[in-house]
Design a protein around this motif. Structure first.
Motif, PDB file in Angstrom:
ATOM      1  N   TYR A 176       0.700  -1.164  -0.036  1.00  0.00           N
ATOM      2  CA  TYR A 176      -0.060  -0.002   0.033  1.00  0.00           C
ATOM      3  C   TYR A 176       0.829   1.081   0.102  1.00  0.00           C
ATOM      4  O   TYR A 176       1.900   1.319   0.661  1.00  0.00           O
ATOM      5  N   TYR A 199       0.337   5.371   0.865  1.00  0.00           N
ATOM      6  CA  TYR A 199      -0.070   6.540   1.589  1.00  0.00           C
ATOM      7  C   TYR A 199       0.374   7.678   1.661  1.00  0.00           C
ATOM      8  O   TYR A 199       1.718   7.572   1.433  1.00  0.00           O
ATOM      9  N   GLN A 219       0.733  11.461   3.771  1.00  0.00           N
ATOM     10  CA  GLN A 219       0.349  11.838   4.945  1.00  0.00           C
ATOM     11  C   GLN A 219       1.194  13.491   5.052  1.00  0.00           C
ATOM     12  O   GLN A 219       2.056  13.721   4.994  1.00  0.00           O
ATOM     13  N   LEU A 257       4.234   7.272   2.677  1.00  0.00           N
ATOM     14  CA  LEU A 257       4.243   6.011   3.506  1.00  0.00           C
ATOM     15  C   LEU A 257       4.036   4.706   2.575  1.00  0.00           C
ATOM     16  O   LEU A 257       3.055   4.827   1.945  1.00  0.00           O
ATOM     17  N   PHE A 264       4.669  -0.680   8.245  1.00  0.00           N
ATOM     18  CA  PHE A 264       4.874   0.382   7.664  1.00  0.00           C
ATOM     19  C   PHE A 264       6.499   0.599   7.680  1.00  0.00           C
ATOM     20  O   PHE A 264       7.111   0.395   8.455  1.00  0.00           O
ATOM     21  N   GLY A 265       7.048   1.297   6.655  1.00  0.00           N
ATOM     22  CA  GLY A 265       8.148   1.876   6.383  1.00  0.00           C
ATOM     23  C   GLY A 265       8.377   3.327   7.010  1.00  0.00           C
ATOM     24  O   GLY A 265       6.974   3.788   7.665  1.00  0.00           O
ATOM     25  N   ASP A 266       9.274   3.997   7.108  1.00  0.00           N
ATOM     26  CA  ASP A 266       9.605   5.194   8.001  1.00  0.00           C
ATOM     27  C   ASP A 266       9.116   6.452   6.900  1.00  0.00           C
ATOM     28  O   ASP A 266       9.360   7.613   7.409  1.00  0.00           O
ATOM     29  N   GLY A 316       8.356  11.358  13.221  1.00  0.00           N
ATOM     30  CA  GLY A 316       9.016  11.257  11.968  1.00  0.00           C
ATOM     31  C   GLY A 316       9.372   9.848  11.792  1.00  0.00           C
ATOM     32  O   GLY A 316      10.141   9.562  10.779  1.00  0.00           O
ATOM     33  N   ARG A 317       8.503   8.891  12.184  1.00  0.00           N
ATOM     34  CA  ARG A 317       8.594   7.469  11.922  1.00  0.00           C
ATOM     35  C   ARG A 317       7.431   6.962  11.202  1.00  0.00           C
ATOM     36  O   ARG A 317       6.513   7.613  11.185  1.00  0.00           O
ATOM     37  N   GLY A 318       7.273   5.755  10.774  1.00  0.00           N
ATOM     38  CA  GLY A 318       6.117   5.208  10.295  1.00  0.00           C
ATOM     39  C   GLY A 318       5.304   4.792  11.349  1.00  0.00           C
ATOM     40  O   GLY A 318       5.443   4.889  12.473  1.00  0.00           O
ATOM     41  N   LEU A 319       3.976   4.172  10.890  1.00  0.00           N
ATOM     42  CA  LEU A 319       3.171   3.695  11.692  1.00  0.00           C
ATOM     43  C   LEU A 319       3.370   2.252  12.485  1.00  0.00           C
ATOM     44  O   LEU A 319       4.000   1.468  11.622  1.00  0.00           O
ATOM     45  N   VAL A 320       3.093   1.860  13.558  1.00  0.00           N
ATOM     46  CA  VAL A 320       3.339   0.858  14.144  1.00  0.00           C
ATOM     47  C   VAL A 320       2.079  -0.067  14.685  1.00  0.00           C
ATOM     48  O   VAL A 320       1.422   0.647  15.286  1.00  0.00           O
TER      49      VAL A 320
END
Lengths: 115, 112
Positions: A33, A35, A37, A91, A106-108, B40-44
């Motif tokens: 996916y 996204y 943000q 993302l 998710f990646g960062d 500053g990070r992705g979702l967990v």
């Protein structure tokens, strides 16, 4: 690595240029996916891949946005003729299977800034 | 379009206190998920609750789901400074839908 990897982590470019964002999902995850943000906002769905095909691309904001996935793995999101409103964090997430009933990893993200 | 709406938008508490965040949604769902995002990070992914479940626990997290009210809550007990983050609910569609739909999130600040 074990997680979702995105590159570059940051991208600054001039309005009108094309950009390409890359996502390496977790090995074996069939669903991927993208996204977007914006600052202080939730996630805006862009496109979903199951394998190499995209059964849902309803979130792509315009025809300047395209994405592909090859080998059931790496995906690239391309934005042509970038505009300032494209500035956001992009993302990528993957899951074992699609359908919205699995946790997503998710990646960062790639922080894109259009000057 | 965003389906999940979190409430409150922001929450500030002291370490050791409990934090409760709520999520409301509009259409039928297959499941509801909660995610955390550090700056500053992705979702967990934190927890997934299916539409036929009413409550689920994971460590200090407790999630409830009321499908009749189309709402969910996330409770974090005995909060820590490390819990400072944004928390998002996401709804998984029924039928042939594919994508999770995320809300705008609750920003939690835990001070020591």
């Amino acid at each position: 690595g074990a997680g979702v990897s995105q590159s570059p982590s940051n991208k600054v470019t001039e309005k009108g240029k094309d950009v390409e964002l890359r996502c390496d999902p977790i090995s074996g995850h069939t669903a991927l996916y993208w996204y977007r943000q914006s600052l202080g906002q939730g996630l805006e769905f862009l496109i979903y891949f199951q394998g190499n095909s995209a059964p849902d691309k309803s979130g792509l904001p315009s025809d300047r946005f395209s994405a592909e996935r090859t080998g059931g793995s790496v995906s690239t999101l391309t934005i042509q003729r970038t505009q300032q409103e494209d500035s956001a964090v992009y993302l990528c997430a993957s899951s074992v299977s699609g359908g919205g009933n699995q946790p997503q990893h998710f990646g960062d993200g790639t922080r894109l800034s259009i000057l | 379009s965003q389906q999940g709406e979190e409430d409150p938008q922001a929450l500030s508490i002291q370490e050791g206190e409990n934090a409760t965040m709520n999520c409301s949604y509009k259409t039928s769902i297959n499941n509801l998920q909660w995610y955390r995002q550090n700056s500053g990070r992705g979702l967990v992914h934190l927890i997934l609750i299916r539409s036929n479940e009413r409550e689920k626990h994971s460590g200090r997290l407790r999630v409830t789901l009321d499908t009749s009210k189309k709402s969910s809550s996330l409770l974090i007990t005995a909060s820590r400074a490390a819990d400072t983050a944004s928390y998002f609910c996401a709804t998984g569609p029924t039928g042939a839908g594919t994508a999770l739909i995320f809300g705008k999130g609750t920003t939690l600040s835990v001070s020591s």
